[in-house]
Scaffold this motif. Structure first.
Motif, mmCIF file in Angstrom:
data_model
loop_
_atom_site.group_PDB
_atom_site.id
_atom_site.type_symbol
_atom_site.label_atom_id
_atom_site.label_comp_id
_atom_site.label_asym_id
_atom_site.label_seq_id
_atom_site.Cartn_x
_atom_site.Cartn_y
_atom_site.Cartn_z
ATOM 1 N N UNK A 207 22.036 -45.005 1.413
ATOM 2 C CA UNK A 207 21.129 -45.829 0.602
ATOM 3 C C UNK A 207 19.911 -46.351 1.371
ATOM 4 N N UNK A 208 20.091 -46.814 2.567
ATOM 5 C CA UNK A 208 18.963 -47.397 3.306
ATOM 6 C C UNK A 208 17.894 -46.343 3.580
ATOM 7 N N UNK A 209 18.317 -45.192 4.062
ATOM 8 C CA UNK A 209 17.369 -44.126 4.386
ATOM 9 C C UNK A 209 16.689 -43.609 3.113
ATOM 10 N N UNK A 210 17.436 -43.562 2.020
ATOM 11 C CA UNK A 210 16.854 -43.077 0.768
ATOM 12 C C UNK A 210 15.817 -44.070 0.238
ATOM 13 N N UNK A 211 16.108 -45.372 0.356
ATOM 14 C CA UNK A 211 15.229 -46.365 -0.257
ATOM 15 C C UNK A 211 14.048 -46.766 0.619
ATOM 16 N N UNK A 212 14.123 -46.538 1.911
ATOM 17 C CA UNK A 212 13.063 -47.033 2.787
ATOM 18 C C UNK A 212 12.125 -45.888 3.199
ATOM 19 N N UNK A 213 10.943 -45.832 2.586
ATOM 20 C CA UNK A 213 10.037 -44.703 2.847
ATOM 21 C C UNK A 213 9.599 -44.601 4.310
ATOM 22 N N UNK A 235 19.261 -46.268 -7.115
ATOM 23 C CA UNK A 235 18.227 -47.292 -7.195
ATOM 24 C C UNK A 235 18.892 -48.619 -6.934
ATOM 25 N N UNK A 236 18.105 -49.541 -6.412
ATOM 26 C CA UNK A 236 18.701 -50.803 -5.992
ATOM 27 C C UNK A 236 19.325 -51.554 -7.168
ATOM 28 N N UNK A 237 18.662 -51.552 -8.331
ATOM 29 C CA UNK A 237 19.239 -52.320 -9.449
ATOM 30 C C UNK A 237 20.497 -51.636 -9.989
ATOM 31 N N UNK A 238 20.524 -50.293 -9.937
ATOM 32 C CA UNK A 238 21.752 -49.604 -10.350
ATOM 33 C C UNK A 238 22.891 -50.020 -9.426
ATOM 34 N N UNK A 239 22.573 -50.069 -8.146
ATOM 35 C CA UNK A 239 23.598 -50.424 -7.168
ATOM 36 C C UNK A 239 24.144 -51.824 -7.458
ATOM 37 N N UNK A 290 17.187 -28.063 -6.696
ATOM 38 C CA UNK A 290 17.759 -28.260 -5.365
ATOM 39 C C UNK A 290 17.947 -29.738 -5.068
ATOM 40 N N UNK A 291 18.498 -30.025 -3.881
ATOM 41 C CA UNK A 291 18.741 -31.421 -3.516
ATOM 42 C C UNK A 291 18.395 -31.642 -2.049
ATOM 43 N N UNK A 292 17.768 -32.773 -1.772
ATOM 44 C CA UNK A 292 17.506 -33.157 -0.392
ATOM 45 C C UNK A 292 18.463 -34.294 -0.045
ATOM 46 N N UNK A 293 19.193 -34.116 1.021
ATOM 47 C CA UNK A 293 20.231 -35.074 1.412
ATOM 48 C C UNK A 293 19.772 -35.791 2.687
ATOM 49 N N UNK A 294 19.605 -37.109 2.599
ATOM 50 C CA UNK A 294 19.073 -37.871 3.730
ATOM 51 C C UNK A 294 20.156 -38.714 4.382
ATOM 52 N N UNK A 295 20.176 -38.747 5.695
ATOM 53 C CA UNK A 295 21.166 -39.585 6.362
ATOM 54 C C UNK A 295 20.669 -40.061 7.712
ATOM 55 N N UNK A 296 21.122 -41.248 8.139
ATOM 56 C CA UNK A 296 20.789 -41.681 9.486
ATOM 57 C C UNK A 296 21.705 -40.976 10.495
#
Lengths: 354, 320
Positions: A207-213, A235-239, A290-296
């Motif tokens: 979530x952090x990596x996805x939400x923080x540009x 999305x933050x409100x969904x969360x 397709x999908x882009x998967x982001x992770x720290x």
């Protein structure tokens, strides 16, 4: 984390607090944060710590940090950060806010701590107003993902969203928020657009990596520049709706995620790992390209997802690109991979159409 | 006669080719070292490639790729600027339409591209370390006092390749020195380095990917026959090195330009006189916000050609 500050600032101001919003994460935040963090902690800890240090510089005397209950290490970060700040000699009041997880008594106690002596109903109404602003911003960002892909002059959407964020920050009534929302929708819809059928990509991950540009090297904007429509899986409100407020929507979503990820990952692995696996299934079925998967870097839940995703990708013929971020990640490498990935999706679609 | 220019500016070398409509190189493809000065290298490459081109040639399009693709694109006036993965895949498919796997090892990057039925389905690039790339071999050849061109044939003469720790360049180097001090022959050490590089590539870059033949091996390192044989041993199948293996990226860029210009658009190519133009670059740090972006400007005779590096887009200019 993304626009979260907007909601928290609004809520805390409503409660009569003097709120300091640290500058948007920047190279300096990252440098400060990684200098004082354990090297193998993930980027969210480092960026957060950097933000705290910048906020202290600006005069903050109280820090509120979210807690957690694992298995993701995040739950432990508040405690670690408190120690680091203590060791550095800062004297700040550090409040760690654990999610309720059924312990509502403690949660309400925590709430009262930040409530500035206000009664509970005032605290809730302040929170609701903050959440309302976030909801509006989330809605506009969703719309923005569509217009970013189609806009002729790249950057127009971003410009409108940034302006709207500033206006929402200043808004002090629901009426005002409503007007800002309507005006922004109007503006977004009237952007001159190309007549194309864009490639659709889901963006998921931690979530952090996805939400923080700043952290994800503006993946969403870069995809938009390549005429790609993005749909974020969280999305933050969904969360908030799904985790903090007991609701039917939350239970349904949880059930859906479990069902979708079941053939590949049968249980919760912490953080957003299960969501990442489920998202691949959900978005492949939705007809996304397709999908882009982001992770720290060093993120355990997402490492599990990363090692499962190739199988999902192969079974459903649904391309997935995993991008890993840490303080050493360079933008050039991310861009090259994104460009190549979008080329792959375009060519795949071209062939399947012919 | 119609021709298309392709320029691939990598970390270590710069490649320039001109191809005909079928994708065959015209004249002599250029492969020179970038030496940290991409602008000079591009100009030199353009000057060299124009030497023996057919007389009646008309350039209908230009493409660039490689880590300096945007810079190169502005300099030559490219019609397409594409990433090196797409460029390499397109070029490999031109010469080997049946390819299922492309191994590409360049100066700092190494990539694996998985294809099925002429389509890229998956790819990966090295993420952590340069131990699996050309710079590493280059550096070690220098240390051993062997010209890099002779590296491969020496490796083939080895009787028992030495096992060298290949995870990281620094460790590989100290391990190699250790083996030298122990008295192993240069041939065995060189062969050991080739195997270390291949091992590292397969376990880091290609990890988890299914490698099916035909396997195409391209990029500068493909010139090294020692590496080619090490790959064949590790994969248990034949590894094909295409004839223009070291300029495949540039050929791919030119092919992409040809594809882009199919409908007869007018090319933005500045012409081969680019070799004689003056280009200046300068940079500054924007103080508009906390991002502190570093902005780069490229000018030619005082005229601004391009400016980039900002996140918000307020400085960005790209002249065509």
């Amino acid at each position: 984390m993304g626009n979260l500050w907007l909601g928290l600032k609004t809520a805390l101001q409503e409660l009569g607090h003097d709120v300091i919003v640290p500058p948007k994460p920047s190279k300096r935040t990252l440098t400060l944060g990684s200098q004082y963090s354990p090297e193998f902690a993930c980027l969210p800890l480092k960026i957060n710590l950097g933000c705290f240090l910048e906020a202290i510089e600006q005069g903050a005397d109280t820090i509120i940090m979210a807690g957690g209950v694992g298995p993701c290490r995040f739950g432990y970060y508040g405690a670690v950060q408190r120690r680091i700040l203590e060791d550095l000699g800062y004297k700040v009041n550090f409040i760690i806010f654990d999610p309720p997880q059924g312990r509502w008594g403690e949660f309400l106690n925590d709430l009262k701590k930040v409530g500035n002596g206000k009664p509970l109903y005032r605290i809730f109404s302040a929170l609701l107003f903050g959440i309302r602003k976030l909801q509006v911003m989330d809605y506009l960002e969703k719309l923005g993902h569509k217009t970013k892909a189609l806009e002729i002059k790249k950057g127009e959407t971003t410009h409108i969203l940034e302006k709207t964020l500033r206006r929402l920050d200043e808004a002090s009534s629901y009426k005002e928020v409503k007007r800002i929302r309507e005006e922004a929708i109007e503006e977004l819809l009237s952007i001159p657009k190309k007549d194309i059928d864009p490639i659709k990509v889901a963006v998921t991950g931690e979530i952090f990596v996805v939400l923080e540009p700043f952290v994800n090297m503006e993946v969403e904007n870069e995809l938009g520049k390549m005429d790609v429509e993005v749909e974020r899986t969280l999305y933050i409100t969904d969360w908030v709706k799904e985790h903090l407020i007991p609701s039917l929507q939350g239970i349904r979503k949880h059930h859906l995620l479990e069902q979708m990820s079941k053939p590949y990952l049968g249980h919760f692995v912490g953080g957003d790992g299960q969501l990442s696996v489920a998202s691949a299934v959900i978005y492949a079925k939705k007809g996304f390209h397709g999908m882009v998967h982001l992770m720290p870097f060093t993120c355990m839940p997402e490492i599990i997802a990363q090692s499962i995703l190739p199988r999902v990708s192969k079974d459903l013929s649904f391309p997935v690109l995993t991008l890993v971020f840490d303080e050493h990640t360079g933008k050039a490498g991310v861009l090259t991979r994104l460009e190549a990935f979008v080329d792959l999706l375009r060519r795949k679609r071209m062939v399947s159409v012919n | 006669m119609k021709g298309y220019v392709g320029v691939d500016v990598g970390s270590v070398t710069t490649k320039v080719v001109v191809i005909d409509e079928e994708g065959n190189p015209l004249g002599t493809p250029v492969y020179i070292r970038t030496q940290g000065q991409p602008i000079k290298a591009i100009q030199k490459g353009i000057a060299m490639v124009r030497e023996d081109l057919p007389r009646n040639l008309e350039i209908k399009g230009a493409g660039t790729t490689g880590s300096a693709r945007y810079l190169a694109g502005v300099l030559i006036g490219a019609d397409v600027i594409r990433n090196e993965i797409t460029a390499h895949a397109v070029a490999a498919l031109r010469f080997h339409p049946q390819a299922n796997t492309i191994i590409e090892i360049g100066g700092q990057d190494s990539k694996i591209i998985i294809l099925r039925n002429g389509l890229v389905v998956d790819f990966a690039m090295n993420t952590v370390c340069a131990a699996g790339t050309g710079s590493f071999l280059d550096r070690q050849a220098e240390r051993l006092g062997i010209p890099i061109e002779r590296f491969g044939e020496l490796a083939l003469k080895a009787k028992t390749p030495v096992r060298i720790a290949g995870r990281c360049t620094v460790f590989a180097e100290s391990d190699m020195i250790h083996k030298q001090q122990m008295g192993f022959s240069v041939e065995d050490i060189v062969a050991g380095l080739c195997e270390a590089l291949v091992r590292n590539y397969l376990s880091n870059v290609a990890k988890g990917k299914k490698i099916y033949p035909p396997v195409i091996f391209q990029g500068g390192v493909a010139a090294n026959i020692g590496i080619k044989f090490a790959f064949q041993r590790a994969l248990g199948c034949e590894v094909l090195v295409p004839p223009y293996h070291n300029v495949m990226g540039a050929i791919g860029a030119a092919l992409l330009a040809a594809e882009e210009m199919r409908d007869g658009k007018k090319s933005h190519f500045r012409g081969f006189d680019v070799a004689e133009m003056n280009f200046e670059t300068s940079s500054f740090e924007c103080s508009g916000c906390s991002n502190r972006c570093e902005i780069v400007e490229i000018k030619s005779d005082g005229k601004l050609l391009a400016r980039w590096g900002d996140r918000c887009g307020k400085w960005e200019v790209i002249e065509r």
